[in-house]
Design an enzyme around this catalytic site. Structure first.
Site, PDB file in Angstrom:
ATOM      1  N   ASP A 206      32.872  37.710  42.519  1.00  0.00           N
ATOM      2  CA  ASP A 206      33.890  36.771  42.027  1.00  0.00           C
ATOM      3  C   ASP A 206      33.869  36.626  40.506  1.00  0.00           C
ATOM      4  O   ASP A 206      34.698  35.909  39.952  1.00  0.00           O
ATOM      5  CB  ASP A 206      33.674  35.398  42.684  1.00  0.00           C
ATOM      6  CG  ASP A 206      34.816  34.433  42.438  1.00  0.00           C
ATOM      7  OD1 ASP A 206      35.970  34.882  42.361  1.00  0.00           O
ATOM      8  OD2 ASP A 206      34.552  33.222  42.294  1.00  0.00           O
ATOM      9  N   SER A 231      40.243  30.899  41.945  1.00  0.00           N
ATOM     10  CA  SER A 231      40.290  31.755  43.126  1.00  0.00           C
ATOM     11  C   SER A 231      41.006  31.038  44.271  1.00  0.00           C
ATOM     12  O   SER A 231      40.803  29.835  44.483  1.00  0.00           O
ATOM     13  CB  SER A 231      38.877  32.134  43.573  1.00  0.00           C
ATOM     14  OG  SER A 231      38.183  32.797  42.542  1.00  0.00           O
ATOM     15  N   GLN A 281      40.916  39.927  46.299  1.00  0.00           N
ATOM     16  CA  GLN A 281      41.002  38.500  45.989  1.00  0.00           C
ATOM     17  C   GLN A 281      42.346  38.189  45.349  1.00  0.00           C
ATOM     18  O   GLN A 281      42.858  38.974  44.548  1.00  0.00           O
ATOM     19  CB  GLN A 281      39.886  38.089  45.021  1.00  0.00           C
ATOM     20  CG  GLN A 281      39.908  36.605  44.643  1.00  0.00           C
ATOM     21  CD  GLN A 281      38.867  36.275  43.590  1.00  0.00           C
ATOM     22  OE1 GLN A 281      39.107  36.402  42.403  1.00  0.00           O
ATOM     23  NE2 GLN A 281      37.691  35.869  44.034  1.00  0.00           N
TER      24      GLN A 281
END
Length: 289
Positions: A206, A231, A281
């Site tokens: 991430d 996110s 993502q």
């Protein structure tokens, strides 16, 4: 073991407070919310500790629901959805202040032999030839918002993360190809625990995945204050065994940005060219008014 890495491992060592309930804490974040990679990694730890030891994680799918509070503990509640002959499925909800902040579904599988193929490893350079994260931050400290270099350096002391090309904050205002690469590894030797290695890579996944979105538009990111981001969801597939304390190449690109959102997809390769992980993502990427 370096103190920073031990601190990260302690962060992932959740406290079991009931059979299917775990409690985690947070480090100070580089933004005023819990780092998404931390919540995802901790949730996978919780799921993995309720799965059979001979079934490594092969995928996860997650949604970030609310910003996490770095000053409060996070409670992870695990539902044992299924234990089949080959696959185990777990659902995890992370809760703070009485509200869910994160939801994860993870699947685990016994080892099986089967068909084999993979996407070829892309061209790159040897990680040892690249500047360290500290060197990169020192080089561009004058373009970052006050306090950001110190907070970023603190966040990356446990992980040796090296950009192959210039990071987004190095060239705001100059659009580039929507691709980026980093090499990374833990800064010390880790024990032979497959769940630990998978969770550490989940944590790192991430950190830079939406960089390619920023590069396509010449944006430096939150570190220079020209976008606001967070996110939204995160998915990972673990294809082949790997070690998080050995060099891994994270090849990332963005196929699309629209509607205030940007999509990033990445492939993580071992140094000898095996495709280990695929990551996708989507995140909020907004230009401040």
């Amino acid at each position: 073991m370096p103190e920073a890495l031990q601190s990260l491992l302690d962060l992932l060592d959740l406290e079991r407070i009931e059979e299917n309930i775990f409690r985690g804490r947070s480090h100070a974040s580089v933004v005023p919310r819990v780092f998404g990679g931390q919540v995802a990694a901790q949730a996978l730890v919780a799921a993995g500790r309720t799965a059979p030891a001979d079934r490594p994680a092969h995928s996860l799918h997650a949604y970030f629901l609310r910003p996490g509070d770095p000053g409060a503990p996070i409670v992870y509640s695990v539902d044992r959805i299924r234990d089949g002959r080959s696959f185990t499925t777990r659902r995890v909800v992370a809760v703070q202040h009485g509200q869910p902040i994160f939801h994860l579904s993870a699947s685990f599988q016994v080892h099986e032999e089967g068909l084999e193929h993979q996407a070829p490893v892309p061209p790159s350079v040897d990680p040892e030839t690249l500047p360290t994260a500290a060197e990169t931050l020192d080089r561009y400290a004058d373009v970052l918002l006050p306090g950001v270099p110190d907070r970023l350096a603190e966040a990356r002391r446990a992980i040796d993360l090296r950009y192959v090309d210039e990071p987004p904050f190095a060239s705001p205002g100059r659009p580039r190809e929507a691709r980026s690469q980093v090499w990374f590894r833990a800064v010390g030797k880790l024990v032979d625990d497959p769940l630990l290695h998978v969770c550490l890579v989940t944590y790192v996944s991430d950190m830079t995945l939406l960089d390619s979105v920023l590069l396509a538009h010449g944006r430096g990111g939150w570190a220079v204050g020209d976008v606001v981001g967070a996110s939204l969801d995160h998915a990972m597939w673990f294809h082949r065994p790997f070690r998080a304390d050995e060099w891994l190449l994270y090849d990332q690109e963005s196929p699309s940005a629209s509607g205030g959102r940007g999509l990033g997809q990445g492939r993580i390769y071992t140094r000898d060219g095996r495709l280990a992980v695929t990551v996708i993502q989507e995140g909020v990427v907004r230009v401040p008014r």
